[in-house]
Design an enzyme around this catalytic site. Structure first.
Site, short mmCIF file in Angstrom:
data_model
loop_
_atom_site.label_atom_id
_atom_site.label_comp_id
_atom_site.label_asym_id
_atom_site.label_seq_id
_atom_site.Cartn_x
_atom_site.Cartn_y
_atom_site.Cartn_z
N ASN A 118 0.87 -1.18 0.00
CA ASN A 118 0.00 0.00 0.00
C ASN A 118 0.91 1.23 0.00
O ASN A 118 1.48 1.59 1.02
CB ASN A 118 -0.89 -0.05 1.26
N LYS A 150 3.38 0.77 3.05
CA LYS A 150 3.01 -0.21 4.08
C LYS A 150 2.99 -1.58 3.43
O LYS A 150 2.59 -1.70 2.27
CB LYS A 150 1.59 0.09 4.59
N ARG A 189 -2.67 -2.16 -3.41
CA ARG A 189 -3.85 -1.31 -3.22
C ARG A 189 -3.73 -0.14 -4.20
O ARG A 189 -2.71 0.55 -4.23
CB ARG A 189 -3.88 -0.77 -1.79
N HIS A 193 -12.83 3.14 -0.01
CA HIS A 193 -12.86 2.08 1.02
C HIS A 193 -13.62 0.85 0.52
O HIS A 193 -14.14 0.07 1.32
CB HIS A 193 -13.57 2.55 2.31
N ARG A 198 -11.00 15.85 7.56
CA ARG A 198 -11.75 16.27 6.36
C ARG A 198 -13.16 16.70 6.73
O ARG A 198 -13.80 16.09 7.59
CB ARG A 198 -11.85 15.11 5.36
N ARG A 251 -9.55 9.07 20.63
CA ARG A 251 -9.13 8.81 22.01
C ARG A 251 -8.94 10.14 22.75
O ARG A 251 -9.36 10.30 23.90
CB ARG A 251 -7.82 8.01 22.04
N ASN A 272 -13.71 0.96 17.82
CA ASN A 272 -13.20 1.28 19.17
C ASN A 272 -13.96 2.32 19.97
O ASN A 272 -13.79 2.39 21.19
CB ASN A 272 -11.75 1.76 19.06
N GLU A 305 -8.29 -4.91 5.41
CA GLU A 305 -8.14 -4.62 3.99
C GLU A 305 -6.98 -5.41 3.37
O GLU A 305 -7.06 -5.82 2.23
CB GLU A 305 -7.95 -3.10 3.78
P1 AMP Z 1 -8.09 3.99 10.90
O1 AMP Z 1 -8.01 5.06 9.87
O2 AMP Z 1 -9.14 2.97 10.62
O3 AMP Z 1 -6.75 3.39 11.24
O4 AMP Z 1 -8.58 4.72 12.25
C1 AMP Z 1 -7.74 5.60 12.96
C2 AMP Z 1 -8.55 6.32 14.02
O5 AMP Z 1 -9.24 5.38 14.84
C3 AMP Z 1 -7.70 7.11 14.99
O6 AMP Z 1 -7.42 8.40 14.51
C4 AMP Z 1 -8.58 7.17 16.22
O7 AMP Z 1 -9.44 8.29 16.10
C5 AMP Z 1 -9.40 5.91 16.15
N1 AMP Z 1 -8.96 4.91 17.12
C6 AMP Z 1 -8.00 4.00 16.98
N2 AMP Z 1 -7.87 3.25 18.10
C7 AMP Z 1 -8.76 3.72 18.98
C8 AMP Z 1 -9.13 3.39 20.33
N3 AMP Z 1 -8.52 2.41 20.99
N4 AMP Z 1 -10.14 4.10 20.90
C9 AMP Z 1 -10.76 5.09 20.23
N5 AMP Z 1 -10.47 5.45 18.96
C10 AMP Z 1 -9.48 4.78 18.35
#
Ligand code: AMP
Length: 397
Positions: free
Chosen positions: A7, A14, A91, A180, A241, A286, A336, A385
């Site tokens: 990716n 990655k 990807r 996505h 965004r 978080r 999460n 993915e």
């Molecule tokens: P992704 O783009 O799917 O990797 O999502 C990344 C986002 O998921 C991060 O910027 C956080 O806002 C959220 N995230 C990841 N881990 C956690 C967690 N343990 N608790 C709450 N939000 C999380």
């Protein structure tokens, strides 16, 4: 067969090496700061420690060479030689209207991806560089392109047309594409599997809430609508965004702040979303939920606004499908952030679904949040993915 999943971003790469039979991740990693100083590779073999090595990577070609070096390294490697990589899955972000599925990469395919560069100027050129770099480092190894847009190519015109002069669609292919797709496909298929039903018999709404976020309506196994558009800027409020807004705001901000359209575009992509709306607290949920717990009002307003938008889209897609059977949460925030799922659920009682407060405390695992007696199932299905790309790759080679 071992499949290397790649990716590529403009300055990053990655990777995951996946054994396609056991679907085990043998190793994964990340090359960062490609083309700038202090570039480094972080490599994690399965069951082993993460190792970070600083090494010059003027281009993605050196990055791919380093990935191979790490994968075959006597200490941190997981294979003996390159011959143990059976195929590479790439990807690719934008396939325009040219790709409605994954394809084996040929010279013609690369040309067709290049022709989509205008539609994703930040992403597609990087994806092509990654493909060329792998071809150079691994001559003869079959490669497959898996497109973010492909799953949504089943949308009907009424979902992908904008209310713009038709000539812009005809001349420039301006329309909704959606992104996505690999995740929406993987997660909706897995949700049906968990429920012991055929995806073809279900109306599913997938909420992919990550740093980028999109929702899709998957009816009878096909995407019939999705919230991202020509680019990944449309739809939900995201990490940085803006998502949907009145298009007149662009020239309004440009006039007031003395900015060009490009500069406003950068603000909408990089400085907006929950980061911008919270007054710069964070793009990470978080931090936002922690700030809210500390009584920060801007954080609360931001999380309320974010959740409200998700609930509105679920309502819209329920209308688009004349009903819904399953609502699925996935990706970083979706998997999460209990706060978001609980808030959205407050709007969805009319659909006959609920979120159990105890089960909602679970994170990042497959779980049904609604009650057995609910009319609509609400669940979490973690996305994967890379595994989806590996499966597509094996299917085609
Ligand atoms: P992704 O783009 O799917 O990797 O999502 C990344 C986002 O998921 C991060 O910027 C956080 O806002 C959220 N995230 C990841 N881990 C956690 C967690 N343990 N608790 C709450 N939000 C999380």
């Amino acid at each position: 067969m071992n499949v290397l999943v790649i990716n590529c971003g403009s300055s990053s790469l990655k990777y995951q090496l996946i054994d396609s039979e056991s679907e085990k991740v043998l190793a994964k990693g990340l090359c960062e700061r490609i083309g700038i100083e202090k570039s480094a590779i972080t490599h994690t073999p399965d069951g082993g420690e993460k190792v970070t090595t600083e090494s010059p990577m003027p281009t993605h070609t050196e990055a791919v060479k380093l990935v191979i070096e790490k994968l075959t390294d006597p200490e941190v490697g997981v294979i003996k030689s390159l011959s143990e990589i059976g195929a590479v899955g790439h990807r690719v972000v934008h396939g325009g209207e040219k790709f409605s599925g994954s394809v084996v990469i040929t010279d013609e395919v690369i040309k067709a991806i290049e022709e989509c560069n205008d539609l994703a100027p930040l992403h597609n050129p990087a994806n092509i560089i990654g493909i060329h770099a792998c071809q150079e480092a691994m001559p003869g190894v079959p490669m497959v392109g898996v497109f973010d847009t492909a799953f949504h190519q089943t949308m009907p015109k009424k979902a992908y047309y904008y209310g713009l002069p038709l000539e812009y669609y005809e001349k420039y292919k301006i329309r909704r594409y959606g992104f996505h797709g690999t995740s929406h496909d993987f997660v909706s298929a897995r949700a049906a599997e968990i429920l012991g039903k055929k995806r073809e018999d279900l109306k599913i709404i997938v909420c992919h809430l990550g740093n980028g976020a999109s929702i899709s309506a998957v009816m009878n196994g096909k995407s019939i609508d999705t919230s991202m558009g020509l680019t990944p800027l449309e739809g939900l409020i995201m990490g940085t965004r803006s998502g949907d807004m009145d298009p007149a705001i662009i020239s309004f901000i440009a006039d007031k702040e003395g900015l060009t359209a490009d500069e406003v575009n950068t603000i909408l992509n990089k400085k907006s979303g929950v980061y911008g709306l919270s007054g710069g607290i964070s793009s990470d949920f978080r931090d936002l939920t922690a700030a809210e717990d500390d009584g920060n009002e801007a954080a609360k307003d931001t999380l309320d606004t974010y959740s409200y938008r998700v609930a509105k889209y679920i309502g819209a897609y329920t209308a688009a499908m004349n009903g819904v059977d399953v609502i699925v949460y996935t990706a970083g925030v979706g998997e999460n952030t209990a706060r978001v799922r609980a808030s959205v659920a407050e709007y969805l009682g009319y659909l006959g679904t609920s979120v159990d407060p105890e089960k909602n405390k679970l994170r990042g695992e497959e779980v049904i949040l609604s009650k057995d007696t609910d009319k609509v199932v609400t669940m979490i299905v973690p996305t994967n993915e890379e595994l989806a790309i590996a499966r597509e790759t094996v299917k085609l080679v």
